[in-house]
Scaffold this motif. Structure first.
Motif, PDB file in Angstrom:
ATOM      1  N   GLY A   8       0.836  -1.193   0.000  1.00  0.00           N
ATOM      2  CA  GLY A   8       0.000   0.000   0.000  1.00  0.00           C
ATOM      3  C   GLY A   8       0.869   1.240   0.000  1.00  0.00           C
ATOM      4  N   THR A   9       0.326   2.329   0.529  1.00  0.00           N
ATOM      5  CA  THR A   9       1.080   3.573   0.602  1.00  0.00           C
ATOM      6  C   THR A   9       1.052   4.105   2.026  1.00  0.00           C
ATOM      7  OG1 THR A   9      -0.854   4.928   0.034  1.00  0.00           O
ATOM      8  CG2 THR A   9       0.558   4.174  -1.792  1.00  0.00           C
ATOM      9  N   PHE A  10       2.053   4.905   2.335  1.00  0.00           N
ATOM     10  CA  PHE A  10       2.176   5.482   3.666  1.00  0.00           C
ATOM     11  C   PHE A  10       2.400   6.980   3.512  1.00  0.00           C
ATOM     12  CE2 PHE A  10       4.068   6.498   7.747  1.00  0.00           C
ATOM     13  CZ  PHE A  10       3.389   5.661   8.627  1.00  0.00           C
ATOM     14  N   PRO A  11       1.628   7.811   4.230  1.00  0.00           N
ATOM     15  CA  PRO A  11       1.804   9.261   4.073  1.00  0.00           C
ATOM     16  C   PRO A  11       3.048   9.751   4.792  1.00  0.00           C
ATOM     17  CG  PRO A  11       0.120   8.802   5.717  1.00  0.00           C
ATOM     18  CD  PRO A  11       0.517   7.471   5.143  1.00  0.00           C
ATOM     19  N   THR A  12       3.795  10.619   4.148  1.00  0.00           N
ATOM     20  CA  THR A  12       4.912  11.293   4.800  1.00  0.00           C
ATOM     21  C   THR A  12       4.426  12.652   5.289  1.00  0.00           C
ATOM     22  OG1 THR A  12       5.732  12.525   2.873  1.00  0.00           O
ATOM     23  CG2 THR A  12       6.412  10.203   3.083  1.00  0.00           C
ATOM     24  N   THR A  17       2.920  10.584  -0.587  1.00  0.00           N
ATOM     25  CA  THR A  17       2.753   9.230  -0.059  1.00  0.00           C
ATOM     26  C   THR A  17       3.779   8.327  -0.722  1.00  0.00           C
ATOM     27  OG1 THR A  17       1.066   8.722  -1.728  1.00  0.00           O
ATOM     28  CG2 THR A  17       0.292   9.504   0.411  1.00  0.00           C
ATOM     29  N   ILE A  18       4.343   7.427   0.053  1.00  0.00           N
ATOM     30  CA  ILE A  18       5.374   6.542  -0.459  1.00  0.00           C
ATOM     31  C   ILE A  18       4.888   5.098  -0.410  1.00  0.00           C
ATOM     32  CG2 ILE A  18       7.292   8.069   0.140  1.00  0.00           C
ATOM     33  CD1 ILE A  18       7.698   6.467   2.687  1.00  0.00           C
ATOM     34  N   PRO A  19       5.365   4.256  -1.322  1.00  0.00           N
ATOM     35  CA  PRO A  19       4.934   2.852  -1.314  1.00  0.00           C
ATOM     36  C   PRO A  19       5.543   2.096  -0.140  1.00  0.00           C
ATOM     37  CG  PRO A  19       6.643   3.184  -2.973  1.00  0.00           C
ATOM     38  CD  PRO A  19       6.302   4.551  -2.434  1.00  0.00           C
ATOM     39  N   VAL A  20       4.774   1.174   0.391  1.00  0.00           N
ATOM     40  CA  VAL A  20       5.279   0.286   1.431  1.00  0.00           C
ATOM     41  C   VAL A  20       5.090  -1.152   0.961  1.00  0.00           C
ATOM     42  CG1 VAL A  20       4.887   1.871   3.333  1.00  0.00           C
ATOM     43  CG2 VAL A  20       3.075   0.309   2.670  1.00  0.00           C
ATOM     44  N   PHE A  21       5.934  -2.034   1.465  1.00  0.00           N
ATOM     45  CA  PHE A  21       5.980  -3.406   0.996  1.00  0.00           C
ATOM     46  C   PHE A  21       5.935  -4.377   2.167  1.00  0.00           C
ATOM     47  CE2 PHE A  21       8.143  -0.561  -1.832  1.00  0.00           C
ATOM     48  CZ  PHE A  21       7.766  -0.952  -3.101  1.00  0.00           C
ATOM     49  N   LYS A  22       5.359  -5.530   1.929  1.00  0.00           N
ATOM     50  CA  LYS A  22       5.425  -6.613   2.896  1.00  0.00           C
ATOM     51  C   LYS A  22       6.757  -7.342   2.728  1.00  0.00           C
ATOM     52  CE  LYS A  22       1.594  -7.015   5.378  1.00  0.00           C
ATOM     53  NZ  LYS A  22       1.620  -7.067   6.854  1.00  0.00           N
ATOM     54  N   PRO A  23       7.375  -7.753   3.829  1.00  0.00           N
ATOM     55  CA  PRO A  23       8.616  -8.519   3.713  1.00  0.00           C
ATOM     56  C   PRO A  23       8.375  -9.814   2.946  1.00  0.00           C
ATOM     57  CG  PRO A  23       8.253  -7.781   5.972  1.00  0.00           C
ATOM     58  CD  PRO A  23       6.996  -7.503   5.228  1.00  0.00           C
ATOM     59  N   PRO A  31       3.534  -9.255  12.711  1.00  0.00           N
ATOM     60  CA  PRO A  31       2.699  -9.418  11.515  1.00  0.00           C
ATOM     61  C   PRO A  31       2.398  -8.115  10.785  1.00  0.00           C
ATOM     62  CG  PRO A  31       1.367  -9.622  13.500  1.00  0.00           C
ATOM     63  CD  PRO A  31       2.797  -9.588  13.947  1.00  0.00           C
ATOM     64  N   ASP A  32       2.529  -6.974  11.455  1.00  0.00           N
ATOM     65  CA  ASP A  32       2.211  -5.692  10.826  1.00  0.00           C
ATOM     66  C   ASP A  32       3.433  -5.002  10.233  1.00  0.00           C
ATOM     67  OD1 ASP A  32      -0.499  -5.909  11.540  1.00  0.00           O
ATOM     68  OD2 ASP A  32      -0.080  -5.088  13.546  1.00  0.00           O
ATOM     69  N   ARG A  33       4.544  -5.686  10.223  1.00  0.00           N
ATOM     70  CA  ARG A  33       5.775  -5.064   9.736  1.00  0.00           C
ATOM     71  C   ARG A  33       5.669  -4.765   8.246  1.00  0.00           C
ATOM     72  NH1 ARG A  33      11.535  -7.748   8.474  1.00  0.00           N
ATOM     73  NH2 ARG A  33      12.800  -5.848   8.437  1.00  0.00           N
ATOM     74  N   VAL A  34       6.068  -3.560   7.866  1.00  0.00           N
ATOM     75  CA  VAL A  34       6.154  -3.169   6.462  1.00  0.00           C
ATOM     76  C   VAL A  34       7.520  -2.539   6.223  1.00  0.00           C
ATOM     77  CG1 VAL A  34       3.674  -2.860   6.128  1.00  0.00           C
ATOM     78  CG2 VAL A  34       5.071  -0.926   6.907  1.00  0.00           C
TER      79      VAL A  34
END
Length: 232
Positions: A8-12, A17-23, A31-34
């Motif tokens: 998804g994306t994360f607001p700065t 907004t920047i993309p975030v990734f699952k490991p 479990p919520d680590r991105v």
């Protein structure tokens, strides 16, 4: 571990907004680590200059970890206190014909958990109002009163957030155009260090904002760089 699974994306704090990734490997203990890319990390760290961001990324690759972002123009997230206004706007419009849009604006704002989404929502509404008011361009009084009415409506709606602090560009930019003097001062104070960087980029990409700010110059004493989109 390279992040590859887009989540998804994360607001700065800086209007991006920047993309975030699952490991790639799921960790049940977290479990919520991105994960962010290093470019995204540089933006979140407030590094505006592209050459400095490239240097930050290159240093991260060389070191195998995140370098000190202050060395490349980064900084901690700025925060400015948002005072409780002396005279609330909502009681002045509640119960009047104007409270229909106020309630609708309030509901929509509260449905948005992120300021980046609230900003897009409010600027969309403001843009629609600006288009409807275009027919009044030759009526000086209407041209002054209509933007002020929008500002009052937005102020009354934002009061329902009960925020005590500004910590992102979108919030600062919109609080800077409210009818509360103390809110405008707080928003402008947050934006001031970024008037020629992050705010300039954000406002230039959003002509509805600059048009709205310009239309309020008669009602409020706004710095020229706010009404001019970050350009002095």
């Amino acid at each position: 571990m390279s992040p590859k699974k887009l989540y998804g994306t994360f607001p700065t704090p800086y209007g991006i907004t920047i993309p975030v990734f699952k490991p790639e490997v799921f960790d049940p203990s977290d479990p919520d680590r991105v994960l962010f890319t290093m470019e995204g990390t540089a933006i979140f760290a407030g590094i505006h200059d592209q050459d400095e961001r490239r240097r930050f990324v290159a240093d991260a690759q060389r070191l195998g970890g995140c370098p000190q972002f202050e060395d490349d123009g980064g900084h901690s997230v700025p925060k400015v206190a948002l005072p409780i206004p002396r005279h609330a706007a909502y009681p002045r419009v509640a119960g009047m014909e104007a409270d229909v849009p106020v309630e609708a604006w309030t509901t929509d704002i509260l449905d948005c958990s992120r300021w980046c989404d609230r900003g897009d929502l409010l600027l969309g509404i403001i843009g629609n109002n600006q288009e409807q008011a275009a027919a009044w361009a030759d009526d000086t009084l209407a041209a002054e009163i209509h933007p002020l009415g929008i500002a009052i409506t937005m102020t009354a709606a934002l009061e329902h957030l009960c925020e005590t602090e500004i910590d992102c560009l979108e919030a600062a930019a919109l609080y800077a155009l409210t009818t509360h003097d103390e809110w405008r001062r707080a928003g402008i104070a947050w934006l001031h260090p970024f008037q020629e960087t992050w705010f300039r980029d954000w406002s230039t990409a959003r002509p509805h904002y600059t048009a709205f700010a310009r239309s309020l110059e008669v009602s409020f004493e706004l710095p020229q760089w706010v009404a001019g989109g970050g350009r002095a």
